[in-house]
Design a protein around this motif. Structure first.
Motif, PDB file in Angstrom:
ATOM      1  N   UNK A   1       0.822  -1.199   0.000  1.00 49.88           N
ATOM      2  CA  UNK A   1       0.000   0.000   0.000  1.00 49.88           C
ATOM      3  C   UNK A   1       0.864   1.261   0.000  1.00 49.88           C
ATOM      4  N   UNK A   2       1.972   1.244   0.734  1.00 56.45           N
ATOM      5  CA  UNK A   2       2.816   2.435   0.849  1.00 56.45           C
ATOM      6  C   UNK A   2       3.439   2.844  -0.487  1.00 56.45           C
ATOM      7  N   UNK A   3       3.467   1.944  -1.460  1.00 58.76           N
ATOM      8  CA  UNK A   3       4.066   2.298  -2.748  1.00 58.76           C
ATOM      9  C   UNK A   3       3.212   3.290  -3.529  1.00 58.76           C
ATOM     10  N   UNK A   4       1.974   3.480  -3.108  1.00 54.15           N
ATOM     11  CA  UNK A   4       1.144   4.486  -3.769  1.00 54.15           C
ATOM     12  C   UNK A   4       1.729   5.878  -3.617  1.00 54.15           C
ATOM     13  N   UNK A   5       2.551   6.073  -2.583  1.00 49.46           N
ATOM     14  CA  UNK A   5       3.157   7.392  -2.399  1.00 49.46           C
ATOM     15  C   UNK A   5       4.059   7.758  -3.572  1.00 49.46           C
ATOM     16  N   UNK A   6       4.625   6.763  -4.211  1.00 48.05           N
ATOM     17  CA  UNK A   6       5.449   7.058  -5.387  1.00 48.05           C
ATOM     18  C   UNK A   6       4.601   7.679  -6.488  1.00 48.05           C
ATOM     19  N   UNK A   7       3.374   7.184  -6.652  1.00 44.43           N
ATOM     20  CA  UNK A   7       2.469   7.770  -7.647  1.00 44.43           C
ATOM     21  C   UNK A   7       2.198   9.225  -7.306  1.00 44.43           C
ATOM     22  N   UNK A   8       1.996   9.507  -6.018  1.00 46.67           N
ATOM     23  CA  UNK A   8       1.780  10.893  -5.591  1.00 46.67           C
ATOM     24  C   UNK A   8       2.979  11.763  -5.950  1.00 46.67           C
ATOM     25  N   UNK A   9       4.188  11.239  -5.719  1.00 50.18           N
ATOM     26  CA  UNK A   9       5.400  11.996  -6.056  1.00 50.18           C
ATOM     27  C   UNK A   9       5.487  12.251  -7.555  1.00 50.18           C
ATOM     28  N   UNK A  10       5.113  11.276  -8.377  1.00 50.87           N
ATOM     29  CA  UNK A  10       5.171  11.462  -9.824  1.00 50.87           C
ATOM     30  C   UNK A  10       4.118  12.459 -10.301  1.00 50.87           C
ATOM     31  N   UNK A  11       2.944  12.454  -9.680  1.00 55.18           N
ATOM     32  CA  UNK A  11       1.937  13.460 -10.016  1.00 55.18           C
ATOM     33  C   UNK A  11       2.444  14.855  -9.656  1.00 55.18           C
ATOM     34  N   UNK A  12       3.140  14.950  -8.529  1.00 54.26           N
ATOM     35  CA  UNK A  12       3.738  16.227  -8.152  1.00 54.26           C
ATOM     36  C   UNK A  12       4.798  16.665  -9.149  1.00 54.26           C
ATOM     37  N   UNK A  13       5.623  15.722  -9.636  1.00 52.99           N
ATOM     38  CA  UNK A  13       6.634  16.050 -10.629  1.00 52.99           C
ATOM     39  C   UNK A  13       5.989  16.544 -11.916  1.00 52.99           C
ATOM     40  N   UNK A  14       4.877  15.935 -12.287  1.00 52.75           N
ATOM     41  CA  UNK A  14       4.174  16.401 -13.493  1.00 52.75           C
ATOM     42  C   UNK A  14       3.692  17.833 -13.327  1.00 52.75           C
ATOM     43  N   UNK A  15       3.206  18.154 -12.126  1.00 49.58           N
ATOM     44  CA  UNK A  15       2.772  19.525 -11.861  1.00 49.58           C
ATOM     45  C   UNK A  15       3.956  20.490 -11.917  1.00 49.58           C
ATOM     46  N   UNK A  16       5.098  20.056 -11.410  1.00 52.33           N
ATOM     47  CA  UNK A  16       6.281  20.916 -11.437  1.00 52.33           C
ATOM     48  C   UNK A  16       6.734  21.176 -12.867  1.00 52.33           C
ATOM     49  N   UNK A  17       6.710  20.127 -13.698  1.00 55.54           N
ATOM     50  CA  UNK A  17       7.098  20.298 -15.096  1.00 55.54           C
ATOM     51  C   UNK A  17       6.143  21.216 -15.845  1.00 55.54           C
ATOM     52  N   UNK A  18       4.905  21.275 -15.370  1.00 56.06           N
ATOM     53  CA  UNK A  18       3.919  22.176 -15.978  1.00 56.06           C
ATOM     54  C   UNK A  18       4.006  23.588 -15.413  1.00 56.06           C
ATOM     55  N   UNK A  19       4.933  23.818 -14.488  1.00 54.00           N
ATOM     56  CA  UNK A  19       5.113  25.146 -13.916  1.00 54.00           C
ATOM     57  C   UNK A  19       4.246  25.433 -12.715  1.00 54.00           C
ATOM     58  N   UNK A  20       3.629  24.391 -12.135  1.00 57.03           N
ATOM     59  CA  UNK A  20       2.741  24.572 -10.982  1.00 57.03           C
ATOM     60  C   UNK A  20       3.506  24.215  -9.705  1.00 57.03           C
TER      61      UNK A  20
END
Length: 524
Positions: free
Chosen positions: A46-65
């Motif tokens: 279950x704790x591996x879902x946090x990696x998905x959260x980190x990748x979603x955050x990286x996508x937001x950063x790449x979009x300038x958010x």
């Protein structure tokens, strides 16, 4: 590569010595073997879902958010350091998406963070060699690294997107810097040690013992006669260590406030959730784990650690004038690690505040081996006996690692089983049943994992058995298979003994050993 660079590399290769050259070659082979084990296993916990959260955050950063990125990083259960650090393999996945079109949710792309795990595990071994070399000769130091590298507990997390090896990497880096600190510029070096300790804690707060152990070792170095520090300024470097550690926490709190939350509040909350397991196993957990998982190697290491601990305890009562700086460091490490384990065990068994997991023992494994090396050093005073001991230990390490590789290859995982059989979307699943009795078992939210750009059949056509994280587990209840064609049957991955120590109690482990918990896919 220029001729001068080639000459420098050749000169370095001859300077390191034959044993180290052989060890480096063996290390490369071990790393390649570990890489051959990746390709499956992600999202099993279950704790591996946090990696998905980190990748979603990286996508937001790449979009300038930037704000959305901070909000994602600080929603990872008091592990913002893990989210920031995971940007490295995340960029690798982004390159695979842009260059080869690999979807980041697909197992082929998820091999990038798995390979990053393997790299970090190998880096930990190199750091451990440098640490062990501070106290022992080349033979014992290499033996220690070999024994550590052969442990199941060292290797079992390499498939999973979890922060344990990464937090250990920063801690071991801080420890190596501390042990190699020169006599001058101590304040700057100690501040850097505290900074790395803070990053380690931010990556995985479960290793909160690390900063305390570094503080003990740092203070022991300053108290030694060889430190040559004047009394009024003797403990200034310790203040630098604390300031370096607190600076990281302050930065994380400020960034969390900017994201509308609090890092300290998240830390307090997550500390109260470490309760999956048994309070009754506070003092016995390490023995049960090392016997059930590491077998004779684990039992032998614990016995040798006990002997090494006694030797360090006796040395600490010797005359201070006869103890070198290195031996003081060694005593503080072995005794300090034991005190950290004992304190944690008391919190479990007496305070009912925490529980032990295999991942917590991951922090103590380097020091179990260190204490064992102290004992071996005492009994290998003759060169011939030392060579035989190192040789026998290396054979044991090879056999142990080979046994792990054989067993690890056989383990299969729910997302991978589903993915291989074309289950790419939750809409394809008609029902999920479990053989556990609890109605509130933790179910996975992703099966596949989902690949959004590939069309799937929207009509449910599969019924799944035991595609869930079976916790809690109070009894076994056979599930009658639904009518249809059995597409796949494979043993539940937590049948593998090391996984049973990641939150299940002794009674639950007994159930997992006793009954045939299997993943089953039934199609139309």
């Amino acid at each position: 590569m220029t001729a001068n660079t080639r000459w420098r590399l050749r000169h370095w290769w001859h300077q390191v010595g034959r044993p180290q050259r052989l060890a480096l070659l063996v290390g490369v082979v071990v790393t390649l073997v570990r890489l051959s084990l990746v390709g499956k296993g992600t999202m099993a916990f279950i704790d591996e879902r946090r990696y998905i959260t980190a990748m979603l955050g990286l996508r937001e950063l790449c979009a300038g958010h930037g704000l959305a990125f901070l909000q994602a990083i600080h929603s990872m259960g008091a592990r913002p350091g893990d989210g920031l650090w995971r940007v490295i393999p995340g960029l690798g996945q982004a390159a695979l998406l842009l260059g080869l079109g690999l979807n980041p949710n697909a197992p082929p792309s998820l091999q990038a963070p798995q390979a990053f795990n393997v790299l970090i595990i190998s880096a930990n071994a190199l750091l451990l060699y440098k640490i062990y070399r501070r106290f022992f000769g080349v033979g014992l130091a290499l033996l220690g690294v070999a024994l550590y590298s052969s442990l199941v507990n060292t290797n079992v997390y390499l498939r999973h997107l979890l922060p344990y090896d990464h937090a250990l990497f920063f801690f071991l880096g801080a420890l190596w810097l501390l042990l190699s600190a020169p006599k001058d510029r101590l304040l700057r070096r100690y501040a850097l040690v505290g900074f790395l300790a803070g990053i380690s804690y931010a990556v995985y707060p479960g290793y909160f013992m690390g900063p305390a152990l570094l503080l003990v070792v740092g203070a022991a170095r300053l108290l030694s006669p060889q430190a040559e520090l004047r009394q009024p300024y003797r403990f200034w470097p310790v203040a630098g260590l604390l300031l370096g550690f607190l600076a990281v926490l302050a930065f994380l709190e400020l960034s969390a406030r900017a994201a509308g939350t609090s890092y300290f509040a998240s830390s307090r909350y997550i500390a109260g959730t470490i309760l999956q397991g048994s309070f009754a196993e506070g003092f016995s957990f390490i023995g049960q784990y090392y016997w059930a998982v590491e077998k004779w190697l684990g039992a032998g290491l614990l016995l040798l650690f006990g002997a090494g601990l006694l030797r360090c305890g006796r040395a600490s009562f010797s005359s201070a004038g006869h103890i070198s700086v290195v031996s003081i460091e060694l005593q503080s490490l072995v005794i300090g690690a034991f005190a950290a384990w004992l304190g944690y065990a008391c919190l479990v068994a007496l305070g009912h505040q925490l529980v032990f997991y295999g991942r917590i023992l991951h922090f103590f494994a380097p020091f179990v081996v260190l204490g064992a090396l102290v004992a071996l050093q005492a009994i290998t005073t003759r060169p011939r006996l030392a060579r035989w001991t190192v040789g026998l230990g290396l054979v044991v390490a090879v056999v142990s690692f080979a046994d792990f590789v054989r067993a690890y290859r056989q383990v299969d995982y729910p997302c991978d089983v589903a993915y291989r059989h074309g289950i790419l979307d939750v809409r394809q699943i008609a029902a999920i049943q479990t053989t556990g009795c609890e109605p509130s078992v933790l179910n996975y939210r992703l099966f596949g994992p989902a690949i959004r750009n590939r069309p799937t059949r929207p009509t449910p056509r599969y019924r799944l058995v035991n595609f869930a994280y079976l916790y809690p587990l109070t009894c076994y209840r056979p599930v009658p298979l639904p009518a249809g064609r059995v597409v796949a049957t494979t043993p539940y991955f937590i049948k593998y003994a090391p996984y049973q120590f990641e939150g299940h109690s002794g009674a639950e482990r007994a159930l997992l050993r006793q009954y045939a918990f299997d993943f089953v896919i039934v199609g139309e």
